[in-house]
Write a protein that holds these residues in place. Structure first.
Motif, PDB file in Angstrom:
ATOM      1  N   UNK A 315       0.687  -1.086  -0.027  1.00 31.98           N
ATOM      2  CA  UNK A 315       0.104   0.167   0.088  1.00 31.98           C
ATOM      3  C   UNK A 315       0.634   1.283  -0.021  1.00 31.98           C
ATOM      4  N   UNK A 316       2.052   1.189   0.765  1.00 35.47           N
ATOM      5  CA  UNK A 316       2.944   2.285   0.802  1.00 35.47           C
ATOM      6  C   UNK A 316       3.319   2.800  -0.439  1.00 35.47           C
ATOM      7  N   UNK A 317       3.825   1.656  -1.368  1.00 31.71           N
ATOM      8  CA  UNK A 317       4.289   1.781  -2.791  1.00 31.71           C
ATOM      9  C   UNK A 317       3.183   2.401  -3.494  1.00 31.71           C
ATOM     10  N   UNK A 318       2.039   1.848  -3.527  1.00 38.87           N
ATOM     11  CA  UNK A 318       0.822   2.546  -4.391  1.00 38.87           C
ATOM     12  C   UNK A 318       0.495   3.832  -3.934  1.00 38.87           C
ATOM     13  N   UNK A 319       0.674   4.296  -2.593  1.00 38.21           N
ATOM     14  CA  UNK A 319       0.380   5.554  -2.366  1.00 38.21           C
ATOM     15  C   UNK A 319       1.254   6.463  -2.724  1.00 38.21           C
ATOM     16  N   UNK A 320       2.582   6.355  -2.589  1.00 41.02           N
ATOM     17  CA  UNK A 320       3.582   7.177  -3.162  1.00 41.02           C
ATOM     18  C   UNK A 320       3.185   7.413  -4.382  1.00 41.02           C
ATOM     19  N   UNK A 321       3.029   6.436  -5.309  1.00 42.01           N
ATOM     20  CA  UNK A 321       2.738   6.385  -6.720  1.00 42.01           C
ATOM     21  C   UNK A 321       1.492   7.614  -6.984  1.00 42.01           C
ATOM     22  N   UNK A 322       0.625   7.374  -6.448  1.00 45.61           N
ATOM     23  CA  UNK A 322      -0.674   8.363  -6.267  1.00 45.61           C
ATOM     24  C   UNK A 322      -0.252   9.740  -5.946  1.00 45.61           C
ATOM     25  N   UNK A 323       0.448   9.885  -4.854  1.00 47.09           N
ATOM     26  CA  UNK A 323       0.770  11.196  -4.384  1.00 47.09           C
ATOM     27  C   UNK A 323       1.464  12.003  -5.361  1.00 47.09           C
ATOM     28  N   UNK A 324       2.380  11.302  -5.734  1.00 50.51           N
ATOM     29  CA  UNK A 324       3.401  11.934  -6.643  1.00 50.51           C
ATOM     30  C   UNK A 324       2.900  12.608  -7.730  1.00 50.51           C
ATOM     31  N   UNK A 325       1.660  12.227  -8.303  1.00 54.46           N
ATOM     32  CA  UNK A 325       0.878  12.904  -9.407  1.00 54.46           C
ATOM     33  C   UNK A 325       0.236  14.064  -8.815  1.00 54.46           C
ATOM     34  N   UNK A 326      -0.033  14.424  -7.745  1.00 56.48           N
ATOM     35  CA  UNK A 326      -0.970  15.418  -7.017  1.00 56.48           C
ATOM     36  C   UNK A 326      -0.250  16.289  -6.245  1.00 56.48           C
ATOM     37  N   UNK A 327       0.572  15.818  -5.407  1.00 56.52           N
ATOM     38  CA  UNK A 327       1.387  16.834  -4.416  1.00 56.52           C
ATOM     39  C   UNK A 327       2.723  16.481  -4.407  1.00 56.52           C
ATOM     40  N   UNK A 328       3.444  17.343  -3.818  1.00 57.15           N
ATOM     41  CA  UNK A 328       4.836  17.419  -3.485  1.00 57.15           C
ATOM     42  C   UNK A 328       5.228  16.375  -2.587  1.00 57.15           C
ATOM     43  N   UNK A 329       6.232  15.513  -2.929  1.00 57.43           N
ATOM     44  CA  UNK A 329       7.000  14.299  -2.227  1.00 57.43           C
ATOM     45  C   UNK A 329       8.288  14.870  -1.754  1.00 57.43           C
ATOM     46  N   UNK A 330       8.760  14.450  -0.635  1.00 61.01           N
ATOM     47  CA  UNK A 330       9.854  14.499  -0.257  1.00 61.01           C
ATOM     48  C   UNK A 330      11.103  13.606  -0.761  1.00 61.01           C
ATOM     49  N   UNK A 331      12.479  13.856  -0.808  1.00 63.70           N
ATOM     50  CA  UNK A 331      13.392  12.826  -1.655  1.00 63.70           C
ATOM     51  C   UNK A 331      13.275  11.477  -0.819  1.00 63.70           C
ATOM     52  N   UNK A 332      13.210  10.432  -1.608  1.00 62.82           N
ATOM     53  CA  UNK A 332      13.058   8.943  -0.917  1.00 62.82           C
ATOM     54  C   UNK A 332      11.827   9.035   0.205  1.00 62.82           C
ATOM     55  N   UNK A 333      10.555   9.058  -0.657  1.00 66.73           N
ATOM     56  CA  UNK A 333       9.267   9.276   0.181  1.00 66.73           C
ATOM     57  C   UNK A 333       8.724   8.110   0.825  1.00 66.73           C
ATOM     58  N   UNK A 334       9.394   7.059   0.488  1.00 66.03           N
ATOM     59  CA  UNK A 334       8.807   5.748   1.192  1.00 66.03           C
ATOM     60  C   UNK A 334       9.806   5.393   1.996  1.00 66.03           C
ATOM     61  N   UNK A 335       9.783   5.421   3.328  1.00 70.70           N
ATOM     62  CA  UNK A 335      10.459   5.256   4.701  1.00 70.70           C
ATOM     63  C   UNK A 335      10.073   4.544   5.562  1.00 70.70           C
ATOM     64  N   UNK A 336      10.507   3.986   6.757  1.00 71.31           N
ATOM     65  CA  UNK A 336      10.385   3.265   7.686  1.00 71.31           C
ATOM     66  C   UNK A 336      11.058   3.623   9.116  1.00 71.31           C
TER      67      UNK A 336
END
Length: 397
Positions: A315-336
């Protein structure tokens, strides 16, 4: 007078003899939180134990022989998953009643011998759904009277599999609340208000789809401990927990959204620092966080199944993909990192950092209704893809 004195002597003798025949409950201890508890009751000799479940409210009832309870009031004070503790004599026997904070599962109930010659009852309880509690009620004739319940691993299956007829369920967790305001911008914007406003927007968009059951851990400005948030997700049999946050950071130029999943080792120092800050949330209410309780901590870590972790990562991977098309993301946006709020053993969970209140541009976005709507729609799209894939109806793409 002589007869009266003799009668008192006889009654005293038989009273003392009767007291000696009573089972002695000599100690009581509880450890854990709102998701998992261990209760230990010590006795001077082996107790004959029978137990069963009741609902309205959810209770575990333990029947004992007539018992003399010599328990410290501080030890039986309710905490964690246990909302109330009652005990006493019923004439023909004694009873101990544990009332849960909502439905629960009895993972084990054992009678064990102590090294000093006494005995103890050891009870493991964990938060569960109403469906699971109802199933246990229906099957309790198979376990009532037993001192050893079914092994947890045999009962809960191999992963987060929903019950037949269960609608895909999302629990949204607005970070902080009440006395815990969370982060605050230089202009006075408070994280708990931002997360609640966004969570309501996301709830309404998900509900409008009509395919999901959607719940919030809080829908007003109240304090909620981290383990309470996990309990709510588990008791709703959530297919997904989304925890919403908006932090501050010393680097003023850093901005953008980030999606976090749970891991024993943080992906980077920034993720570790954020987890450390969020995990201290309970201290705002003066709560004692017993991180040194290695037994409970290890149990929680061990319960995180690989299937659940895999769903969270997906889900995190899917969510990053969706957010990348609409809002700004930090560098390396999928973290843990080791976020306590993501530790539900059977609920895929992510923490979404919407942006940084320490950045003026991020703060303006977080307060902008259009931006919030756009971000909420992206998360809704990600949920739709994840729900379809989990149901086996995704067609690819």
């Amino acid at each position: 007078m002589a007869w009266a004195a003799l009668l008192l002597t006889v009654l005293s003798y038989f009273g003392a003899a009767h007291a000696d025949t009573l089972l002695g409950a000599t100690g009581y201890k509880m450890a854990g939180d709102a998701t998992k508890m261990r209760i230990v009751v010590n006795f001077d000799r082996e107790p004959d134990v029978k137990w069963f479940l009741l609902r309205g409210p959810n209770r575990l009832v333990i029947d004992l022989p007539r018992t003399r309870f010599a328990l410290d009031a501080k030890d039986v004070k309710p905490r964690g998953l246990v909302r109330a503790v009652c005990y006493g004599d019923q004439g023909h026997g004694s009873r101990l009643i544990l009332t849960g904070k909502g439905p629960f599962a009895v993972d084990r109930l054992d009678v064990l011998k102590n090294d000093d010659g006494g005995y103890r009852i050891a009870i493991d309880m964990s938060a569960a759904s109403e469906r699971e509690f109802d199933e246990a009620l229906a099957n309790q004739s198979l376990t009532t009277g037993s001192t050893v319940s079914t092994e947890k691993g045999e009962r809960i299956g191999t992963g987060p599999i929903s019950a037949p007829g269960h609608r895909f369920t999302v629990v949204i967790d607005p970070g902080h609340g009440g006395v815990d305001g969370g982060a605050e911008s230089s202009a006075g914007t408070v994280e708990k208000d931002v997360t609640l406003a966004f969570a309501k927007e996301l709830r309404d968009r998900l509900a409008a789809v009509g395919k999901y059951d959607v719940y919030m851990t809080r829908d007003n400005d109240v304090y909620l401990a981290l383990d309470e948030r996990v309990r709510i997700a588990r008791q709703h049999e959530a297919d997904l927990l989304i925890s919403i946050h908006a932090d501050t950071i010393a680097v003023k130029g850093l901005r953008g959204a980030t999606v976090y999943t749970l891991s024993d080792k943080a992906s980077d120092p920034e993720a570790q620092a954020l987890a450390d800050r969020e995990n201290l949330s309970d201290q705002f209410a003066g709560m004692k966080i017993e991180d040194d309780n290695k037994e409970v901590t290890d149990i929680l870590i061990d319960l995180i199944r690989r299937e659940t972790h895999g769903f969270s990562m997906s889900f995190a991977h899917t969510l990053v993909g969706q957010l990348s098309t609409s809002v700004g993301l930090i560098n390396n946006p999928q973290r843990s990192a080791g976020f306590r709020v993501l530790k539900a053993p059977d609920v895929p969970s992510v923490l979404v950092e919407l942006g940084y209140l320490s950045n003026v541009k991020d703060e303006a976005q977080l307060l902008n209704a259009d931006w919030r709507a756009k971000a909420a729609q992206s998360i809704t799209n990600a949920v739709a893809l994840f729900a379809a894939a989990k149901a086996g109806t995704a067609t690819g793409g």
